[in-house]
Design a protein around this motif. Sequence first.
Motif, PDB file in Angstrom:
ATOM      1  N   CYS A 187       0.842  -1.205   0.000  1.00  0.00           N
ATOM      2  CA  CYS A 187       0.000   0.000   0.000  1.00  0.00           C
ATOM      3  C   CYS A 187       0.876   1.253   0.000  1.00  0.00           C
ATOM      4  O   CYS A 187       1.917   1.298   0.678  1.00  0.00           O
ATOM      5  CB  CYS A 187      -0.912   0.011   1.232  1.00  0.00           C
ATOM      6  SG  CYS A 187      -2.154  -1.293   1.253  1.00  0.00           S
ATOM      7  N   GLN A 191      -3.287   4.938   0.241  1.00  0.00           N
ATOM      8  CA  GLN A 191      -4.037   3.720   0.549  1.00  0.00           C
ATOM      9  C   GLN A 191      -3.987   3.409   2.042  1.00  0.00           C
ATOM     10  O   GLN A 191      -4.990   2.973   2.629  1.00  0.00           O
ATOM     11  CB  GLN A 191      -3.458   2.556  -0.264  1.00  0.00           C
ATOM     12  CG  GLN A 191      -3.748   2.642  -1.750  1.00  0.00           C
ATOM     13  CD  GLN A 191      -3.028   1.570  -2.540  1.00  0.00           C
ATOM     14  OE1 GLN A 191      -1.899   1.195  -2.215  1.00  0.00           O
ATOM     15  NE2 GLN A 191      -3.661   1.067  -3.600  1.00  0.00           N
ATOM     16  N   LYS A 195      -7.488   3.355   3.893  1.00  0.00           N
ATOM     17  CA  LYS A 195      -7.920   1.994   4.201  1.00  0.00           C
ATOM     18  C   LYS A 195      -7.595   1.551   5.624  1.00  0.00           C
ATOM     19  O   LYS A 195      -8.234   0.631   6.143  1.00  0.00           O
ATOM     20  CB  LYS A 195      -7.276   1.014   3.215  1.00  0.00           C
ATOM     21  CG  LYS A 195      -7.776   1.178   1.781  1.00  0.00           C
ATOM     22  CD  LYS A 195      -7.148   0.132   0.857  1.00  0.00           C
ATOM     23  CE  LYS A 195      -7.682   0.271  -0.561  1.00  0.00           C
ATOM     24  NZ  LYS A 195      -7.089  -0.749  -1.479  1.00  0.00           N
TER      25      LYS A 195
END
Length: 286
Positions: A187, A191, A195
């Motif tokens: 990631c 991200q 996330k």
Amino acid sequence: MKKIKGNPIGRGIIYLILVIWSLTTIYPIVWVVQNSFKAKDKILADSFSLPLGDLFTFANYRKAFDNMNILNAYKNSIFISAMVALLVILFAGMGAYALSRYRFPGSEMLNSLVIAGMMFPVFATIIPVFRMEFSWGIANTGSWFLTMLSVILPQVAGNLSFAMVVLIGYIKSLPVELEEAAYMEGCNAFQIYFKVVLPLTKPSFATVAIFSFLWSYNDLFTQMFFMRRPDFYGITMLLNQLTSQEGTNYGLMASAVTLVIVPVIIVYCFLQKYIIKGMIAGAVKG
């Protein structure tokens, strides 16, 4: 604290103080609402009686809706407040994450500037802000969108410091191992933020969004500078206009104030658990 918890007299005194304090806060709202259902002469004669029987009337609300474009003012205020809350959580969240997790030249200075930003009231910056927006061509125009934008930008800037201080303390309390694991999985920074960090900080984001929304909704000072046309007025600006025109019609003023505070009370009643949860979590973890 243990002695107070185990002492019923101490608890009783604390509860009594809290009840008295709550009455001083709640009763003025009740007084305004009950007088909104009375005629002007009835308020002057007896402002403390309940609006029952001959005292009760809807005339103030009918006159408020006939004389004021309340629905349009609600639309403007809710649009401005929603956009302010959305932009604040977007920019403050990413800024808080960057200052919490990254060290770069000037990061400590930026941290200090964020805290210092809470020390300057909007009254001290409104003139340069107005001149800047006027030079951009978004202030004092006939465009609804540009007028809304001219109000939204200063309100977003005014809320960013508070929002970032709250979020920085919460993000720092999160275990960095979760982000390291996400990084090892491939990631990138965005991200990881969207996330991993964002789902874990929902309580604080909810608190920031609610306070930003309510602050924007109740803000009159900024609107007085940038909203000049009646069809652009927000609800607080409309109330201010009504006060200047109908200063002695207390029934109409009480009904207008009631219409202004109803959305605030609704928001708090439905979202109070998020406010309390976010503030407690930030205080304990930060």
